[in-house]
Motif scaffolding. Structure first.
Motif, PDB file in Angstrom:
ATOM      1  N   ILE A  59      23.425 -23.405  31.339  1.00  0.00           N
ATOM      2  CA  ILE A  59      22.834 -22.318  30.045  1.00  0.00           C
ATOM      3  C   ILE A  59      21.987 -21.622  30.054  1.00  0.00           C
ATOM      4  CG2 ILE A  59      22.866 -22.858  27.677  1.00  0.00           C
ATOM      5  CD1 ILE A  59      23.660 -25.441  28.105  1.00  0.00           C
ATOM      6  N   VAL A  60      22.388 -20.349  30.472  1.00  0.00           N
ATOM      7  CA  VAL A  60      21.031 -19.358  30.044  1.00  0.00           C
ATOM      8  C   VAL A  60      20.359 -19.208  29.631  1.00  0.00           C
ATOM      9  CG1 VAL A  60      20.281 -17.141  30.730  1.00  0.00           C
ATOM     10  CG2 VAL A  60      20.964 -19.226  32.214  1.00  0.00           C
ATOM     11  N   MET A  61      19.510 -18.952  27.590  1.00  0.00           N
ATOM     12  CA  MET A  61      18.972 -18.483  26.958  1.00  0.00           C
ATOM     13  C   MET A  61      18.213 -17.200  27.839  1.00  0.00           C
ATOM     14  SD  MET A  61      16.596 -17.479  24.299  1.00  0.00           S
ATOM     15  CE  MET A  61      15.473 -18.782  23.778  1.00  0.00           C
ATOM     16  N   VAL A  62      18.333 -15.994  26.649  1.00  0.00           N
ATOM     17  CA  VAL A  62      17.521 -14.697  27.451  1.00  0.00           C
ATOM     18  C   VAL A  62      17.020 -14.183  25.871  1.00  0.00           C
ATOM     19  CG1 VAL A  62      17.899 -11.946  27.952  1.00  0.00           C
ATOM     20  CG2 VAL A  62      19.287 -14.014  28.810  1.00  0.00           C
ATOM     21  N   GLY A  63      15.830 -14.032  26.116  1.00  0.00           N
ATOM     22  CA  GLY A  63      15.842 -13.922  23.746  1.00  0.00           C
ATOM     23  C   GLY A  63      15.684 -12.309  23.223  1.00  0.00           C
ATOM     24  N   GLU A  64      16.402 -11.078  24.351  1.00  0.00           N
ATOM     25  CA  GLU A  64      17.056 -10.269  23.624  1.00  0.00           C
ATOM     26  C   GLU A  64      16.867  -9.536  24.608  1.00  0.00           C
ATOM     27  OE1 GLU A  64      14.961  -6.404  21.051  1.00  0.00           O
ATOM     28  OE2 GLU A  64      13.689  -8.323  21.785  1.00  0.00           O
ATOM     29  N   ILE A  65      18.674  -9.138  24.078  1.00  0.00           N
ATOM     30  CA  ILE A  65      19.262  -7.845  25.406  1.00  0.00           C
ATOM     31  C   ILE A  65      19.101  -6.710  24.770  1.00  0.00           C
ATOM     32  CG2 ILE A  65      21.093  -6.703  26.283  1.00  0.00           C
ATOM     33  CD1 ILE A  65      22.516  -9.454  25.809  1.00  0.00           C
ATOM     34  N   ARG A  66      17.917  -5.864  25.806  1.00  0.00           N
ATOM     35  CA  ARG A  66      17.505  -4.777  24.982  1.00  0.00           C
ATOM     36  C   ARG A  66      17.821  -3.621  25.894  1.00  0.00           C
ATOM     37  NH1 ARG A  66      11.010  -7.084  25.332  1.00  0.00           N
ATOM     38  NH2 ARG A  66      10.392  -7.718  24.251  1.00  0.00           N
ATOM     39  N   ASP A  67      18.473  -3.789  27.137  1.00  0.00           N
ATOM     40  CA  ASP A  67      18.908  -2.775  27.626  1.00  0.00           C
ATOM     41  C   ASP A  67      20.520  -2.708  28.189  1.00  0.00           C
ATOM     42  OD1 ASP A  67      18.454  -3.869  30.469  1.00  0.00           O
ATOM     43  OD2 ASP A  67      15.918  -3.430  29.868  1.00  0.00           O
ATOM     44  N   SER A  68      21.037  -1.724  29.187  1.00  0.00           N
ATOM     45  CA  SER A  68      21.758  -2.188  29.955  1.00  0.00           C
ATOM     46  C   SER A  68      21.804  -2.925  31.116  1.00  0.00           C
ATOM     47  CB  SER A  68      22.419  -0.695  30.201  1.00  0.00           C
ATOM     48  OG  SER A  68      22.248   0.274  31.137  1.00  0.00           O
ATOM     49  N   GLU A  69      20.580  -2.566  31.932  1.00  0.00           N
ATOM     50  CA  GLU A  69      20.483  -4.005  33.137  1.00  0.00           C
ATOM     51  C   GLU A  69      20.921  -5.096  32.299  1.00  0.00           C
ATOM     52  OE1 GLU A  69      17.596  -4.319  36.539  1.00  0.00           O
ATOM     53  OE2 GLU A  69      16.642  -3.266  35.037  1.00  0.00           O
ATOM     54  N   THR A  70      20.147  -5.419  31.154  1.00  0.00           N
ATOM     55  CA  THR A  70      20.290  -7.179  31.069  1.00  0.00           C
ATOM     56  C   THR A  70      21.244  -7.635  30.250  1.00  0.00           C
ATOM     57  OG1 THR A  70      17.579  -7.354  30.523  1.00  0.00           O
ATOM     58  CG2 THR A  70      19.144  -9.135  29.310  1.00  0.00           C
ATOM     59  N   ALA A  71      21.997  -6.528  29.575  1.00  0.00           N
ATOM     60  CA  ALA A  71      23.261  -7.031  28.811  1.00  0.00           C
ATOM     61  C   ALA A  71      24.123  -6.802  30.356  1.00  0.00           C
ATOM     62  CB  ALA A  71      24.195  -5.330  28.501  1.00  0.00           C
ATOM     63  N   GLU A  72      24.196  -6.494  31.517  1.00  0.00           N
ATOM     64  CA  GLU A  72      24.990  -6.301  32.787  1.00  0.00           C
ATOM     65  C   GLU A  72      24.951  -7.639  32.879  1.00  0.00           C
ATOM     66  OE1 GLU A  72      26.456  -4.465  36.122  1.00  0.00           O
ATOM     67  OE2 GLU A  72      25.046  -2.562  35.120  1.00  0.00           O
ATOM     68  N   ILE A  73      23.834  -8.025  33.387  1.00  0.00           N
ATOM     69  CA  ILE A  73      23.972  -9.459  34.392  1.00  0.00           C
ATOM     70  C   ILE A  73      24.332 -10.586  33.331  1.00  0.00           C
ATOM     71  CG2 ILE A  73      22.151 -10.393  35.116  1.00  0.00           C
ATOM     72  CD1 ILE A  73      20.890  -8.325  35.576  1.00  0.00           C
ATOM     73  N   ALA A  74      24.356 -10.289  32.258  1.00  0.00           N
ATOM     74  CA  ALA A  74      24.415 -11.700  30.875  1.00  0.00           C
ATOM     75  C   ALA A  74      26.116 -11.393  31.012  1.00  0.00           C
ATOM     76  CB  ALA A  74      23.829 -11.050  29.707  1.00  0.00           C
ATOM     77  N   VAL A  75      26.240 -10.420  30.882  1.00  0.00           N
ATOM     78  CA  VAL A  75      27.848 -10.568  31.135  1.00  0.00           C
ATOM     79  C   VAL A  75      28.442 -10.769  32.188  1.00  0.00           C
ATOM     80  CG1 VAL A  75      30.261  -9.044  30.731  1.00  0.00           C
ATOM     81  CG2 VAL A  75      28.080  -8.626  29.211  1.00  0.00           C
ATOM     82  N   ARG A  76      28.121 -10.753  33.584  1.00  0.00           N
ATOM     83  CA  ARG A  76      28.305 -10.817  34.928  1.00  0.00           C
ATOM     84  C   ARG A  76      28.318 -12.302  34.826  1.00  0.00           C
ATOM     85  NH1 ARG A  76      30.898  -7.103  37.655  1.00  0.00           N
ATOM     86  NH2 ARG A  76      29.607  -5.093  37.075  1.00  0.00           N
TER      87      ARG A  76
END
Length: 570
Positions: free
Chosen positions: A393-410
């Motif tokens: 399980i990974v918790m990311v404090g906030e998805i602020r940009d496209s790079e973070t969003a893409e890695i989270a989805v993958r």
């Protein structure tokens, strides 16, 4: 320009020229309005003055001894503004706010309060002394510090700095007068008292703010700022220096923002204070964010979820992989919801890693990482590194940009459960936000488990709660169907000592839980607009933020005013 009240009274023969001069001299010493000063000097009687002004301005008088004070209106007008202009909110009808004023010609007061409340102001003339009594009772906040004994008696041995904070013995003694003033006993006692008092009152933030002729301290309690103290202006630099010393900041630097932290013990609690200092026109402004681990609600039932939305949320976070997003504005309790979810998932069989900015609370058994963007250690960088650590399980404090969003989805598509927050107004619009960030709709549809939007509303004080009839005009303004509350009482807090005459005590979340069902997934693949997704979700049983808030109104948990305040823009 309108004639001043003192001159009007003198021309009418109600006071003499000498009395006016004396009143103006006294006013310079006290800073009170001229009406209050004339009454205090007994140059004119209260009733005579009210009747005279009523005729002059053709504005009806009001007897404040016979009004029923509405705690919601008291919280609507800021304490500093009410005290500055010597006004008191009496009644609200639709977009009109009836305001008791001793000087109805004060257009600055009318414009300022109209701007801050978003309402049209209807002045009513009242005695300055009666207004003062109400201000002292319902806005009992402004006081100057004349003696430090009250703080010594109040604190006792309840307050101390703990390891990690400033140690006076380690500090060099050859600095400047700033440091000396920051170490003076009265200033130390005052700052300690402010922190202790804020923790006892359940405040989330302490604001210390300098202005040209005013220095004030405000606490944010239940999401609303309340003025609690107006220390003498001469203490401004000393107080700022003391806070900097406690937070191990540069006391001689006053041109750029600084951030630090303070660890203190208040009673049996260890409190973490996040300090932010910025330079303003009249000096440095300090905000101390209070992080009290003992107040963290880790039981999801206490957060405000209704039974069915909670079941859907728990089902989503207990999936082996996928993304669960919590959305809402700053200060809406998103972090608390994620911490509660992590606490539920935290077992010896799973590895949990979080990336946070900042790490607000330390959770036993969970690997928490502090983001540092200044050195390039961003959410995206951290998330890449996490995936090499074999987490469940990974918790990311906030998805602020496209790079973070893409890695989270993958990460979600490769077998990890990802929890995060994102800034959108509601659950359906979050899907379009992810697509706008460059995530293809098929990846959004495949990776998402659930989206939850939330806000925080104030809870009615249990001690002074009373039943009232729903205000029809308020329902119309909020576009709420009166039939939803037909034949039903709603509740308000009339104000008491426990809630500081506010009528509210504590906060609770209102939620909008959107599971990604096959029907919703199909609309995502078609790149449908948020409105279409919302309509489909409603057909499948979605309770919107407004729906959930009205349930809490019916259950006597919050008020209609809070529902309007938090959901009017939705």
């Amino acid at each position: 320009m309108k004639e001043k009240i003192g001159e009007m009274l003198m021309k009418a023969g109600m006071i003499t020229d000498e009395q006016l001069r004396n009143a103006l001299e006294e006013q310079k010493k006290t800073g009170d309005k001229i009406g209050s000063t004339l009454l205090k000097l007994e140059y004119v009687e209260a009733e005579t003055l009210v009747n005279f002004l009523s005729k002059q301005f053709k504005i009806p008088p009001i007897d404040l001894n016979n009004i029923k004070v509405d705690s919601a209106l008291v919280s609507l007008v800021d304490a500093e503004i009410a005290n500055r202009y010597e006004v008191f909110p009496v009644k609200k009808t639709g977009k009109m706010l009836f305001l008791a004023m001793s000087n109805p010609s004060d257009i600055y007061a009318i414009e300022d309060i109209s701007f801050s409340t978003g309402l049209d102001i209807l002045p009513r003339i009242a005695s300055a002394l009666e207004i003062k009594k109400l201000l002292n009772k319902y806005y009992p906040v402004s006081k100057e510090i004349s003696s430090i004994k009250e703080f010594e008696e109040e604190l006792g041995d309840e307050f101390e700095l703990v390891d990690g904070s400033f140690d006076e013995e380690e500090e060099k003694v050859d600095i400047s007068k700033l440091e000396a003033s920051g170490k003076s006993a009265p200033v130390i006692k005052l700052v300690n008292f402010l922190i202790t008092d804020a923790v006892k009152r359940g405040a989330s933030d302490i604001h210390i703010e300098p202005y040209e002729k005013l220095f004030r301290v405000r606490f944010r309690i239940d999401g609303v700022l309340q003025e609690v103290m107006a220390p003498p202006l001469r203490m401004k630099l000393a107080i700022m220096s003391r806070v900097k010393i406690m937070a191990s900041l540069n006391i001689s630097e006053r041109r750029i923002p600084q951030d630090g932290r303070i660890n203190v013990r208040v009673g049996n609690k260890v409190i973490d204070l996040r300090v932010s200092i910025i330079p303003t026109l009249y000096g440095e402004k300090v905000v101390m964010r209070i992080l009290d681990k003992s107040s963290l609600m880790l039981d999801m039932k206490d957060l405000g979820f209704e039974e069915e939305p909670l079941r859907k949320f728990i089902n989503a976070i207990e999936q082996p992989y996928g993304i669960v997003l919590v959305t809402g504005p700053t200060g809406s309790g998103k972090s608390t919801t994620l911490y509660s979810a992590l606490s539920r998932l935290n077992t010896k069989e799973v590895q949990i890693i979080t990336a946070e900015d900042p790490v607000e609370y330390n959770l036993k058994g969970i690997n928490q990482v502090q983001i540092n963007e200044e050195i390039g250690f961003t959410f995206a960088y951290a998330l890449r590194a996490f995936l090499r650590q074999s987490p469940n399980i990974v918790m990311v404090g906030e998805i602020r940009d496209s790079e973070t969003a893409e890695i989270a989805v993958r990460a979600a598509l490769t077998g990890h459960l990802v929890l995060s927050t994102i800034h959108t107004n509601d659950a359906p619009s979050t899907i379009n936000r992810l697509v706008d960030m460059g995530i293809p709709p098929f990846m959004v549809a495949a990776s998402l488990n659930l989206i939850q939007a939330q806000r925080l509303v104030r809870k009615i004080c249990a001690e002074c709660k009373e039943a009232v009839d729903p205000e029809k005009l308020l329902l119309r303004e909020a576009n709420i169907d009166p039939k939803l509350l037909e034949g039903q009482k709603v509740y308000k807090g009339k104000g008491c000592a426990k809630c500081n005459q506010r009528g509210y005590k504590g906060r609770i979340a209102i939620t909008e839980v959107l599971p990604i069902t096959p029907g919703i997934r199909e609309l995502i693949l078609q790149n449908s607009p948020a409105a279409t997704i919302r309509e489909q979700a409603k057909k499948e049983g979605l309770d919107t933020l407004r729906d959930d808030a009205l349930v809490k109104v019916k259950n006597g948990i919050t008020t209609l005013e809070e529902v309007v305040r938090e959901t009017a823009s939705l």
